[in-house]
Scaffold this motif. Sequence first.
Motif, PDB file in Angstrom:
ATOM      1  N   SER A   1       0.791  -1.131  -0.076  1.00 50.80           N
ATOM      2  CA  SER A   1      -0.098   0.062  -0.102  1.00 50.80           C
ATOM      3  C   SER A   1       0.927   1.010  -0.024  1.00 50.80           C
ATOM      4  CB  SER A   1      -0.848   0.031   1.190  1.00 50.80           C
ATOM      5  OG  SER A   1      -1.782   1.213   1.456  1.00 50.80           O
TER       6      SER A   1
ATOM      7  N   SER B   1     -11.297   3.787   1.865  1.00 54.24           N
ATOM      8  CA  SER B   1     -10.416   4.012   3.266  1.00 54.24           C
ATOM      9  C   SER B   1      -9.594   3.253   3.168  1.00 54.24           C
ATOM     10  CB  SER B   1     -11.517   3.810   4.415  1.00 54.24           C
ATOM     11  OG  SER B   1     -10.938   4.053   5.644  1.00 54.24           O
TER      12      SER B   1
ATOM     13  N   THR C   1      -3.483  -0.139   8.110  1.00 54.56           N
ATOM     14  CA  THR C   1      -2.533  -0.494   9.363  1.00 54.56           C
ATOM     15  C   THR C   1      -2.149  -1.931   9.566  1.00 54.56           C
ATOM     16  OG1 THR C   1      -4.668  -0.457  10.750  1.00 54.56           O
ATOM     17  CG2 THR C   1      -3.558   1.521  10.598  1.00 54.56           C
TER      18      THR C   1
ATOM     19  N   GLU D   1     -11.991   2.819   8.532  1.00 54.14           N
ATOM     20  CA  GLU D   1     -11.258   2.919   9.640  1.00 54.14           C
ATOM     21  C   GLU D   1     -11.773   2.359  10.919  1.00 54.14           C
ATOM     22  OE1 GLU D   1     -10.639   7.051  10.199  1.00 54.14           O
ATOM     23  OE2 GLU D   1     -10.188   7.707   8.116  1.00 54.14           O
TER      24      GLU D   1
ATOM     25  N   PRO E   1       0.700  -2.775   4.533  1.00 54.86           N
ATOM     26  CA  PRO E   1       1.529  -1.596   4.702  1.00 54.86           C
ATOM     27  C   PRO E   1       2.930  -1.804   4.552  1.00 54.86           C
ATOM     28  CG  PRO E   1       0.270  -2.245   6.756  1.00 54.86           C
ATOM     29  CD  PRO E   1       0.235  -3.663   5.829  1.00 54.86           C
TER      30      PRO E   1
ATOM     31  N   THR F   1      -6.808   4.226   0.924  1.00 54.43           N
ATOM     32  CA  THR F   1      -6.116   5.555   1.115  1.00 54.43           C
ATOM     33  C   THR F   1      -5.000   5.120   2.516  1.00 54.43           C
ATOM     34  OG1 THR F   1      -8.058   6.450   0.422  1.00 54.43           O
ATOM     35  CG2 THR F   1      -6.608   7.694   1.901  1.00 54.43           C
ATOM     36  N   SER F   2      -5.399   4.471   3.523  1.00 55.26           N
ATOM     37  CA  SER F   2      -4.808   4.218   4.898  1.00 55.26           C
ATOM     38  C   SER F   2      -4.996   2.729   5.357  1.00 55.26           C
ATOM     39  CB  SER F   2      -5.416   5.497   5.747  1.00 55.26           C
ATOM     40  OG  SER F   2      -4.704   5.002   6.909  1.00 55.26           O
TER      41      SER F   2
END
Length: 274
Positions: free
Chosen positions: A121, A261, A267, A226, A144, A264-265
């Motif tokens: 990502s 989402s 974890t 998220e 990630p 974009t980000s």
Amino acid sequence: MKRHIFLPLLTYPDATSEFIISNAVALAHHMQATLTVCAVEITIPNVSNALSSLIIDAAKMARDAQALSRKRASALTRLAVDEAKAASVDARTRQIKIEEPFVVEALAQAARAYDLVLLESTGISRPVVEAVLFGSGRPLILYPSAPFGGRMDHVAIAWDGGRAAARAAHDASIFLEKASKVCVLSVIDEKPMADETADDLVENLLKSGVPAETTRVRAHGEPVGEVLQSKAFEVRADLLVMGGFGHSRLREFVLGGATLSILTSITLPVLLSH
């Protein structure tokens, strides 16, 4: 049946990081799968003319870019082969030489021959992620840019009762069968049916010998992607499974909120399926 993992190695304009190579080798070792690393070497056609050569040397810039891509492809492939050998992973190599605008289509097509695709990502890989997710017909695990162990003992399934979620849960069966714990995450203030079908899914997983339970969360207006990641992290999941929702019109993807989402980000490792 032995599984086959596909790991594209991007080389231009930015290169794939060493993290995804280590993660791919660790996962292949855990799954006892073959790992095919595919270095993408870009080519640039010579479009210079007399006028442009007076301003910039376009031909030299093209040669330099191609040389950099070739050098990175060689280095990344060598690193992947060395790490796989050290981990006793069956690794194979291949290469795609192609003009930069056609990379995404080439990788989506190449991915169709494998069981699982691994991607990183990063901003530069976003078009490749979307192309593989919506065009390959194969599930992918998005990592990630950080090191993760290969084991996927605790799996969280993002469940909204929809078709994409059902497809993703099915595509994650190899991880579910080996998991020591499975949490079905249901956001109960988004879709009414999600709560009911989540219980049905857990019941069927339990009947199949998979230790599963339902975990219900409320988004309270926060982005669902998220919320799901936060809860998966809270319950110490090694992998979040979710459906990738979106459609293409005039070759521009319109993504669902949760999918956007995630892209974009991110974890933690996320298995995405469309």
